[in-house]
Scaffold this active site. Structure first.
Site, short mmCIF file in Angstrom:
data_model
loop_
_atom_site.label_atom_id
_atom_site.label_comp_id
_atom_site.label_asym_id
_atom_site.label_seq_id
_atom_site.Cartn_x
_atom_site.Cartn_y
_atom_site.Cartn_z
N ARG A 102 0.67 6.44 17.00
CA ARG A 102 0.51 7.41 15.92
C ARG A 102 1.15 8.77 16.21
NH1 ARG A 102 0.43 3.12 13.38
NH2 ARG A 102 -1.56 2.28 12.64
N ASP A 107 -7.10 6.46 12.44
CA ASP A 107 -5.70 6.85 12.30
C ASP A 107 -5.52 8.14 11.51
OD1 ASP A 107 -4.58 4.91 13.85
OD2 ASP A 107 -4.19 3.52 12.21
N ASP A 156 0.82 -1.22 0.00
CA ASP A 156 0.00 0.00 0.00
C ASP A 156 0.85 1.27 0.00
OD1 ASP A 156 -2.08 -1.73 0.07
OD2 ASP A 156 -2.97 -1.01 1.92
#
Length: 406
Positions: A99, A128, A19
């Protein structure tokens, strides 16, 4: 000038997987900009050097691969665990807490390399994207943010594979089909969600669990471990002083081997929908139970109760992406103040999925056998008769309500 023309250099959070490799090429093609890659070693258990070679093959000149495990545990995981943080009663926030660190390093690298934009690979349905972008804006208010999943038209797995093949991006054989579920991993946890896990009424298959053995397959003999704390943070295991990341690694090993830390959860996402996920947090589960035991000896009652009242708000801030918000920092200051005397040792018994406290001691313990004993006490200041007035004063409002209002 269009947005695609205004971006000159972008820092991409890059795993080296399919990805983000597609995102890398898409950025080059769509924005015609220079791409800087940042790959964080958060203890996800994968070899990261291949990400460097993939980035080089795609023409990236500035490649950052960094071991941030110690910083992750010391500056993010430990502060969170001082608050005994759980979201909606059970989730130990393994993904959420990673994160802000990734975002922080992206902004620092952008400032170091002169980049004017940052990019993440989070989808438009999840939490996210919010966590990354709130952190970006908090740290650099004028930063440009690129979120490919909200911009491109690659809306299916087939479209992604076709794009990769068209641009000579290698597609591993196991990536050509639809992935049965998605995985996020770091030192604190492994999470699995999506696809075969989307129906909460269907029991998850055994093969999905990857970070713990099944409790029924754990050893028949219990494991004992002593965890030392200083000011609320674990600092030793069985008397041996260790670094934050090393402590979490060892607790993970012990928890994994004893089937500890599995959670099948339906949670409320910040964006508004419910989501089912499987979480494995072996070391964190042990650490949470041990920390609460240490606090039970050393925290004043009202201080401890206030912490418990604040914790859900603190957990919600982290889950929703507000790590760098002033209210989170304000709460952290209060939490850290509460930990000044939280120093001592806790002995844990680990057995078939259970993390149990069996002993605890602290130099500044507020527990006193002399005061609490049912036997003859050496303490002269406690008079049992005092309890009568204490009870009558606390009962006064209840008596008045009944007498005056019925």
């Amino acid at each position: 000038m269009s947005d695609t023309e205004s971006v000159k250099k972008v820092v991409l959070a890059y795993s080296g997987g399919l990805d983000t490799s597609i995102i890398l090429r898409w950025l080059q093609d769509t924005y015609r900009c220079e791409v800087v890659t940042f790959t964080a070693d958060l203890g996800q258990g994968e070899e990261l050097e291949p990400a460097r070679e993939k980035a080089k093959l795609m023409g990236v000149k500035e490649i950052f691969i960094e071991d941030v495990r110690e910083e992750f545990v010391r500056d993010f995981v430990f502060p969170m665990f001082r608050a005994n943080t759980v979201y909606e009663g059970t989730y130990l926030l393994g993904t959420s807490i990673a994160r802000p660190l990734i975002a922080k390093r992206q902004i620092e690298i952008a400032q170091q390399t002169g980049a004017d934009a940052v990019c993440h690979g989070a989808t438009g349905k999840g939490n996210d994207q919010v966590r990354f972008e709130l952190s970006y804006y908090a740290l650099q208010p004028d930063i440009k943010i690129i979120a490919p999943w909200r911009e491109w038209n690659l809306t299916s797995r087939t479209a992604l594979i076709d794009y990769a093949e068209k641009h000579q991006i290698p597609v591993p054989k196991d990536k050509r089909g639809e992935a049965p579920f998605s995985v996020d991993a770091n030192m604190l946890h492994v999470s699995s969600e999506g696809k075969v896990l989307e129906d909460p009424a269907v029991q998850a298959a055994d093969y999905i669990w990857s970070n713990t053995i099944a409790p029924e397959e754990a050893p028949d003999k219990p494991t004992f471990v002593e965890i030392g704390f200083e000011k609320g943070d674990p600092v030793s295991i069985d008397g041996q002083k260790l670094s934050p990341a090393t402590i979490l690694t060892k607790l993970n090993e012990l928890g994994r081997a004893n089937g500890i830390g599995r959670l099948d959860l339906v949670e409320n996402r910040f964006v508004g929908m419910k989501n089912r996920g499987l979480y494995e947090t072996p070391g964190g589960t042990i650490m949470l139970v041990a920390h609460r035991a240490m606090e039970s000896l050393t925290l004043d009652r009202e201080m401890g109760h206030l912490k418990d009242e604040l914790m859900p708000r603190y957990a919600k801030l982290i889950y929703n992406g507000f790590w760098f918000a002033p209210e989170r920092e304000m709460l952290q200051a209060a939490i850290d103040f509460s930990q000044q005397a939280v120093t001592g040792t806790v002995t844990m018994k680990l057995y078939k999925g259970n993390a149990m406290v069996v002993a605890r001691k602290a130099e500044k313990s507020l527990f006193s056998a002399d005061w609490v004993t049912f036997e003859e006490s050496a303490v002269a200041d406690y008079d049992h008769k005092d309890a009568q007035g204490f009870i009558k004063l606390n009962a006064l409002r209840l008596r008045l309500k009944k007498m005056l209002q019925g």
